[in-house]
Design an enzyme around this catalytic site. Structure first.
Site, PDB file in Angstrom:
ATOM      1  N   ARG A  34     -58.800  13.643  -5.915  1.00 47.15           N
ATOM      2  CA  ARG A  34     -57.984  12.436  -5.701  1.00 47.15           C
ATOM      3  C   ARG A  34     -56.823  12.450  -6.684  1.00 47.15           C
ATOM      4  NH1 ARG A  34     -59.368   6.269  -4.205  1.00 47.15           N
ATOM      5  NH2 ARG A  34     -57.213   5.601  -4.059  1.00 47.15           N
TER       6      ARG A  34
ATOM      7  N   ASP B   3     -53.128  10.319  -2.779  1.00 48.89           N
ATOM      8  CA  ASP B   3     -52.696   9.003  -3.258  1.00 48.89           C
ATOM      9  C   ASP B   3     -51.435   9.112  -4.125  1.00 48.89           C
ATOM     10  OD1 ASP B   3     -52.828   6.296  -3.536  1.00 48.89           O
ATOM     11  OD2 ASP B   3     -54.442   6.300  -5.020  1.00 48.89           O
TER      12      ASP B   3
ATOM     13  N   SER C  84     -56.106   5.032   6.304  1.00 47.05           N
ATOM     14  CA  SER C  84     -57.409   4.368   6.334  1.00 47.05           C
ATOM     15  C   SER C  84     -57.348   3.128   7.234  1.00 47.05           C
ATOM     16  CB  SER C  84     -57.820   3.955   4.924  1.00 47.05           C
ATOM     17  OG  SER C  84     -57.015   2.860   4.506  1.00 47.05           O
TER      18      SER C  84
ATOM     19  N   LEU D 146     -59.148  28.297   8.815  1.00 49.17           N
ATOM     20  CA  LEU D 146     -59.314  27.041   8.081  1.00 49.17           C
ATOM     21  C   LEU D 146     -59.323  25.899   9.095  1.00 49.17           C
ATOM     22  CD1 LEU D 146     -59.059  25.257   5.398  1.00 49.17           C
ATOM     23  CD2 LEU D 146     -56.593  25.342   5.781  1.00 49.17           C
TER      24      LEU D 146
ATOM     25  N   HIS E 279     -43.642   9.251   1.290  1.00 48.09           N
ATOM     26  CA  HIS E 279     -44.525   9.706   2.373  1.00 48.09           C
ATOM     27  C   HIS E 279     -44.018  11.032   2.964  1.00 48.09           C
ATOM     28  CE1 HIS E 279     -46.830   6.148   2.000  1.00 48.09           C
ATOM     29  NE2 HIS E 279     -45.944   5.316   2.519  1.00 48.09           N
TER      30      HIS E 279
HETATM   31  C1  FPP Z   1     -51.055   7.391  -0.064  1.00 44.94           C
HETATM   32  O1  FPP Z   1     -50.092   6.966  -1.034  1.00 44.94           O
HETATM   33  C2  FPP Z   1     -50.414   7.699   1.195  1.00 44.94           C
HETATM   34  C3  FPP Z   1     -50.679   7.131   2.414  1.00 44.94           C
HETATM   35  C4  FPP Z   1     -51.744   6.141   2.632  1.00 44.94           C
HETATM   36  C5  FPP Z   1     -49.797   7.457   3.556  1.00 44.94           C
HETATM   37  C6  FPP Z   1     -50.087   8.627   4.470  1.00 44.94           C
HETATM   38  C7  FPP Z   1     -50.102  10.004   3.925  1.00 44.94           C
HETATM   39  C8  FPP Z   1     -49.078  10.875   3.995  1.00 44.94           C
HETATM   40  C9  FPP Z   1     -47.739  10.463   4.474  1.00 44.94           C
HETATM   41  C10 FPP Z   1     -49.263  12.295   3.636  1.00 44.94           C
HETATM   42  C11 FPP Z   1     -49.707  13.094   4.846  1.00 44.94           C
HETATM   43  C12 FPP Z   1     -48.781  13.069   5.950  1.00 44.94           C
HETATM   44  C13 FPP Z   1     -48.907  13.563   7.205  1.00 44.94           C
HETATM   45  C14 FPP Z   1     -47.724  13.496   8.086  1.00 44.94           C
HETATM   46  C15 FPP Z   1     -50.124  14.135   7.766  1.00 44.94           C
HETATM   47  P1  FPP Z   1     -49.773   5.403  -1.205  1.00 44.94           P
HETATM   48  O2  FPP Z   1     -48.796   4.983  -0.167  1.00 44.94           O
HETATM   49  O3  FPP Z   1     -51.071   4.644  -1.186  1.00 44.94           O
HETATM   50  O4  FPP Z   1     -49.077   5.378  -2.597  1.00 44.94           O
HETATM   51  P2  FPP Z   1     -49.378   4.384  -3.823  1.00 44.94           P
HETATM   52  O5  FPP Z   1     -50.838   4.562  -4.168  1.00 44.94           O
HETATM   53  O6  FPP Z   1     -48.462   4.863  -4.895  1.00 44.94           O
HETATM   54  O7  FPP Z   1     -49.069   2.993  -3.351  1.00 44.94           O
END
Ligand code: FPP
Length: 249
Positions: free
Chosen positions: A197, A29, A74, A140, A46
């Site tokens: 988290r 997060d 999600s 892993l 991201h």
């Molecule tokens: C959470 O931060 C991130 C996500 C929901 C986006 C997806 C995750 C990634 C890009 C990392 C893994 C990537 C790959 C390619 C496997 P947020 O956007 O909810 O941030 P915030 O809580 O600050 O709004």
């Protein structure tokens, strides 16, 4: 005989190699907040988040963790803007194509969990290829939770079990906790020992609801893009300092 403790670096705590969490779950997060705090567009958060995942996968392999389940997208994330969703999906595509060889060389088996069938043909194909390419690895397991929801996972399990009962393949009296676990996306895997988290939120956001029954929780205010191997080591050290009674005395 007690195993010697591993000293990782001068500043990092010693870890007991006989008590490394077998399965770590992580809610990545804070990507957008990190970007905002660095005066960058959200997609940079991201992109940096994807780099952090790469490093944490490597670190888990080094520490001897056997399963890492990372929450990447999600069911609720579809509520974000189309622009942001497109960027995240393109990032998944890029990650899979560029990381496939690296995952393979590092002994990592890749698996996607969630409603992948709704992710578009191109991305589905990249997930499939990566799963197939790394299928024989065993150092892993990286479980990437994509289009995932914990309640949806339970609904899917209930449907699959009900269908078996309806077909006469299963007696209701045989339904127990183990059978339910075997109908989840994580069938055959041990439950997470530790949930991490980032970004200061103190909730589990519909992640691995059934599997998290006895997990230890570790929260940090660090944004996911700033999370490093040394933070993972801190989380594991804290985990090792806890007494896990798993419901016993
Ligand atoms: C959470 O931060 C991130 C996500 C929901 C986006 C997806 C995750 C990634 C890009 C990392 C893994 C990537 C790959 C390619 C496997 P947020 O956007 O909810 O941030 P915030 O809580 O600050 O709004």
């Amino acid at each position: 005989m007690a195993l010697a403790k591993t000293k990782l670096s001068v500043s990092e705590p010693s870890l007991d190699p006989s008590n490394i969490p077998h399965h770590i779950a992580v809610i990545m997060d804070g990507n957008r907040r990190w970007a905002k705090e660095h005066h960058l567009p959200a997609w940079e958060g991201h992109r940096k988040g994807a780099e952090t995942l790469k490093q944490i996968v490597e670190a888990c392999g080094d520490l001897g963790v056997k399963v890492l389940t990372a929450y990447a997208f999600s069911k609720e994330n579809w509520k974000r803007s189309k622009e942001e969703i497109d960027i995240i999906l393109r990032l998944f595509n890029f990650y899979l194509r560029h990381e496939r060889e690296n995952l393979y060389q590092n002994g990592v088996r890749f698996q996607a969990i969630g409603h992948i069938q709704e992710m578009g043909e191109k991305l589905r194909e990249e997930f499939r290829k990566t799963e197939e390419y790394t299928a024989e690895n065993s150092k892993l397991l990286l479980n990437l939770a994509v289009n995932y929801g914990g309640r949806t996972e339970m609904v899917d399990a209930v449907k699959a079990i009900s269908q078996k009962v309806k077909n006469g393949e299963l007696e209701v009296s045989r339904i127990d906790e183990n059978l339910i676990s075997q109908h989840l996306y994580t069938a055959g895997l041990p439950d997470p020992d530790l949930l991490i988290r980032t970004s200061g939120e103190l909730r589990i956001s519909n992640f691995l609801l059934w599997q998290m029954a006895y997990a230890e929780f570790w929260f940090t205010p660090l944004r996911w893009p700033d999370f490093k191997k040394s933070d993972l080591v801190q989380a594991v050290a804290d985990y090792q300092s806890r007494s896990r009674r798993l419901g016993g005395s």
